[in-house]
Scaffold this motif. Sequence first.
Motif, PDB file in Angstrom:
ATOM      1  N   UNK A 177      28.277  20.595  13.741  1.00 30.55           N
ATOM      2  CA  UNK A 177      27.869  21.230  12.494  1.00 30.55           C
ATOM      3  C   UNK A 177      27.386  20.207  11.477  1.00 30.55           C
ATOM      4  N   UNK A 178      26.231  20.469  10.871  1.00 32.40           N
ATOM      5  CA  UNK A 178      25.769  19.696   9.727  1.00 32.40           C
ATOM      6  C   UNK A 178      26.327  20.336   8.464  1.00 32.40           C
ATOM      7  N   UNK A 179      26.084  19.704   7.314  1.00 30.00           N
ATOM      8  CA  UNK A 179      26.553  20.294   6.048  1.00 30.00           C
ATOM      9  C   UNK A 179      25.876  21.640   5.812  1.00 30.00           C
ATOM     10  N   UNK A 180      24.670  21.809   6.347  1.00 26.08           N
ATOM     11  CA  UNK A 180      23.961  23.076   6.180  1.00 26.08           C
ATOM     12  C   UNK A 180      24.661  24.192   6.961  1.00 26.08           C
ATOM     13  N   UNK A 181      25.157  23.881   8.167  1.00 28.14           N
ATOM     14  CA  UNK A 181      25.943  24.857   8.921  1.00 28.14           C
ATOM     15  C   UNK A 181      27.190  25.272   8.128  1.00 28.14           C
ATOM     16  N   UNK A 182      27.887  24.278   7.602  1.00 26.71           N
ATOM     17  CA  UNK A 182      29.147  24.551   6.910  1.00 26.71           C
ATOM     18  C   UNK A 182      28.919  25.343   5.627  1.00 26.71           C
ATOM     19  N   UNK A 183      27.889  24.974   4.868  1.00 26.97           N
ATOM     20  CA  UNK A 183      27.594  25.690   3.625  1.00 26.97           C
ATOM     21  C   UNK A 183      27.192  27.132   3.905  1.00 26.97           C
ATOM     22  N   UNK A 184      26.457  27.354   4.991  1.00 29.50           N
ATOM     23  CA  UNK A 184      26.071  28.721   5.370  1.00 29.50           C
ATOM     24  C   UNK A 184      27.282  29.524   5.815  1.00 29.50           C
ATOM     25  N   UNK A 185      28.161  28.903   6.604  1.00 28.71           N
ATOM     26  CA  UNK A 185      29.371  29.580   7.076  1.00 28.71           C
ATOM     27  C   UNK A 185      30.295  29.930   5.914  1.00 28.71           C
ATOM     28  N   UNK A 212      24.134  23.566  16.539  1.00 30.07           N
ATOM     29  CA  UNK A 212      25.450  22.981  16.799  1.00 30.07           C
ATOM     30  C   UNK A 212      25.859  23.182  18.255  1.00 30.07           C
ATOM     31  N   UNK A 213      27.077  22.771  18.597  1.00 30.41           N
ATOM     32  CA  UNK A 213      27.521  22.825  19.990  1.00 30.41           C
ATOM     33  C   UNK A 213      27.733  24.254  20.482  1.00 30.41           C
ATOM     34  N   UNK A 214      27.801  25.219  19.562  1.00 30.49           N
ATOM     35  CA  UNK A 214      27.912  26.627  19.954  1.00 30.49           C
ATOM     36  C   UNK A 214      26.554  27.290  20.088  1.00 30.49           C
ATOM     37  N   UNK A 215      25.487  26.509  19.919  1.00 33.64           N
ATOM     38  CA  UNK A 215      24.134  27.053  20.053  1.00 33.64           C
ATOM     39  C   UNK A 215      23.668  27.834  18.848  1.00 33.64           C
ATOM     40  N   UNK A 216      24.153  27.482  17.643  1.00 30.98           N
ATOM     41  CA  UNK A 216      23.824  28.228  16.434  1.00 30.98           C
ATOM     42  C   UNK A 216      23.127  27.345  15.410  1.00 30.98           C
ATOM     43  N   UNK A 217      22.192  27.934  14.690  1.00 26.34           N
ATOM     44  CA  UNK A 217      21.585  27.275  13.543  1.00 26.34           C
ATOM     45  C   UNK A 217      22.322  27.731  12.282  1.00 26.34           C
ATOM     46  N   UNK A 218      21.929  27.156  11.140  1.00 22.79           N
ATOM     47  CA  UNK A 218      22.550  27.545   9.869  1.00 22.79           C
ATOM     48  C   UNK A 218      22.310  29.027   9.576  1.00 22.79           C
ATOM     49  N   UNK A 219      21.122  29.527   9.919  1.00 17.08           N
ATOM     50  CA  UNK A 219      20.817  30.942   9.701  1.00 17.08           C
ATOM     51  C   UNK A 219      21.703  31.830  10.585  1.00 17.08           C
ATOM     52  N   UNK A 220      21.968  31.387  11.806  1.00 13.85           N
ATOM     53  CA  UNK A 220      22.876  32.142  12.677  1.00 13.85           C
ATOM     54  C   UNK A 220      24.263  32.253  12.075  1.00 13.85           C
ATOM     55  N   UNK A 221      24.724  31.205  11.406  1.00 12.73           N
ATOM     56  CA  UNK A 221      26.067  31.195  10.826  1.00 12.73           C
ATOM     57  C   UNK A 221      26.215  32.288   9.773  1.00 12.73           C
ATOM     58  N   UNK A 222      25.131  32.584   9.070  1.00 10.19           N
ATOM     59  CA  UNK A 222      25.176  33.649   8.057  1.00 10.19           C
ATOM     60  C   UNK A 222      25.144  35.023   8.713  1.00 10.19           C
ATOM     61  N   UNK A 223      24.262  35.179   9.690  1.00 14.62           N
ATOM     62  CA  UNK A 223      24.038  36.494  10.287  1.00 14.62           C
ATOM     63  C   UNK A 223      25.157  36.898  11.249  1.00 14.62           C
ATOM     64  N   UNK A 283      30.011  34.820  25.634  1.00 12.32           N
ATOM     65  CA  UNK A 283      30.923  34.788  24.495  1.00 12.32           C
ATOM     66  C   UNK A 283      31.466  33.380  24.324  1.00 12.32           C
ATOM     67  N   UNK A 284      31.412  32.845  23.089  1.00  8.41           N
ATOM     68  CA  UNK A 284      31.911  31.512  22.796  1.00  8.41           C
ATOM     69  C   UNK A 284      32.931  31.604  21.676  1.00  8.41           C
ATOM     70  N   UNK A 285      34.139  31.151  21.994  1.00  6.86           N
ATOM     71  CA  UNK A 285      35.204  31.159  21.012  1.00  6.86           C
ATOM     72  C   UNK A 285      34.864  30.210  19.873  1.00  6.86           C
ATOM     73  N   UNK A 286      35.045  30.689  18.655  1.00  7.36           N
ATOM     74  CA  UNK A 286      34.700  29.883  17.495  1.00  7.36           C
ATOM     75  C   UNK A 286      33.324  30.197  16.947  1.00  7.36           C
ATOM     76  N   UNK A 287      32.426  30.729  17.805  1.00  7.24           N
ATOM     77  CA  UNK A 287      31.093  31.118  17.342  1.00  7.24           C
ATOM     78  C   UNK A 287      31.021  32.609  17.117  1.00  7.24           C
TER      79      UNK A 287
END
Length: 448
Positions: A177-185, A212-223, A283-287
Amino acid sequence: MDTRLFEAAQRGNIDYLQRLLTENPLILNITLLSAENPLNIAADMGHVDFVKEIIKLKPVFAKEVNQEGFSPTHIAAANGHVEIVKELMKVDIKLCRLEGRQKMTPLHYAAIKGRAEVISAMLSDCPDCIEDETDRKENALHLAVKNNRFEAIKILGDWIKDMNKEYLLNMKDEQGNTVLHLASWKKQREVLEMLLGSGTVSSGSLEVNAINHSGLTALDMVLIFPSEAGDREIVEILRSAGATRARDIIQSTISNNQTSTDNTSTPERCLSNGNNLIEYFKFKKGRDSPSEARSTLLVIAVLVATATFQVGVNPPGGVWQDTNIPDHTNSTSSSNAHFGGQSIMATTNKVGFMLFVFFNSVGFSMSLYMIYVLTSEFPLQFELQICLLAMYGTYGTALPCIAPSSLNLPVLLTTTILSSTTSALAQVARPLTTMLKKFFKDFTHRVV
């Protein structure tokens, strides 16, 4: 540590310290054998003058890390005692980079607690400390975002820009996760506006579509992890900066690969693309959200229960519409004897009918068990359990009724005893299955 010395440090009483040193000049040397030193106590209480006195007498105390992984600088930074931090850094400017437990530095604790003045003081004297990472690969900005410390985030962001170290914004923690992932989450709209919308960061320096390692972008974290409010504004901020979903990036990559090569697609390429899609939709735990997974499982369980119940009471081939009891003079074979409403399959293929009853009953009972587990904390629980028992009773009554008398007992045992114990047998078989999978996997690796 001598209790009198502890008391002096706690009160910040320099006169008392001097009296103790007059009585016993080695009193500070004795504390070297202790788990604590008076500098830690004074730093915790915020006694600046006492800290100066201890540093003058025993500067080595400033570099000691106690059993909990804290040095005096860690303690002062976490508590926001900026003057004490400055005094300690006069001993050694690198004390702000001193690692404690989990490689946490004083700057990390200042970021976690949001101590803006401490962060500014440390970065002024030692700018390189902003690059330090914990054992989880988190830098100070990661920690500030995770703990919702906006003032600390702003100061760190400004320093990163001023020092031309904007690559730190794209650094990933152990989860990718970058800071953008975390801020979106965390749904931190102010942080996203600061990073993407207000010019704090140079254009093009921030990777808005990092995966990130779960295959998600920052936009995915929001949606994928929606909240009740603010999501629309966050999505607009991200999209205006060029953010996309990971699946769109994958599809774009696949399309580009296909257009840049020959029109003939090799089986290896198709297999590779298929594996990418399969991994993405697993299915990925944590994502993936547990509540969404439960809802999906509940829908599947209901569909299985509906299908197995329907095919159970309406078996393949249908049921006889007439009654045929041949006598001795009738040339019809006695095997064709039947009654109206009985299963045609049960009278013509008893073995096949019993296999059908067994597998269908297993699927039906397991689906009801899944519904029971997934709705265990729902309201009207007693009423729901009555519904499930009534459905199971109906199923167990219907199947023996459509079976010939010769199969009544086997069908009854299958639908009641065997199928009802399937859930318990599955729990026993699960670890056995896991062990067998591991065995075959190890065996395959050895062969290869």
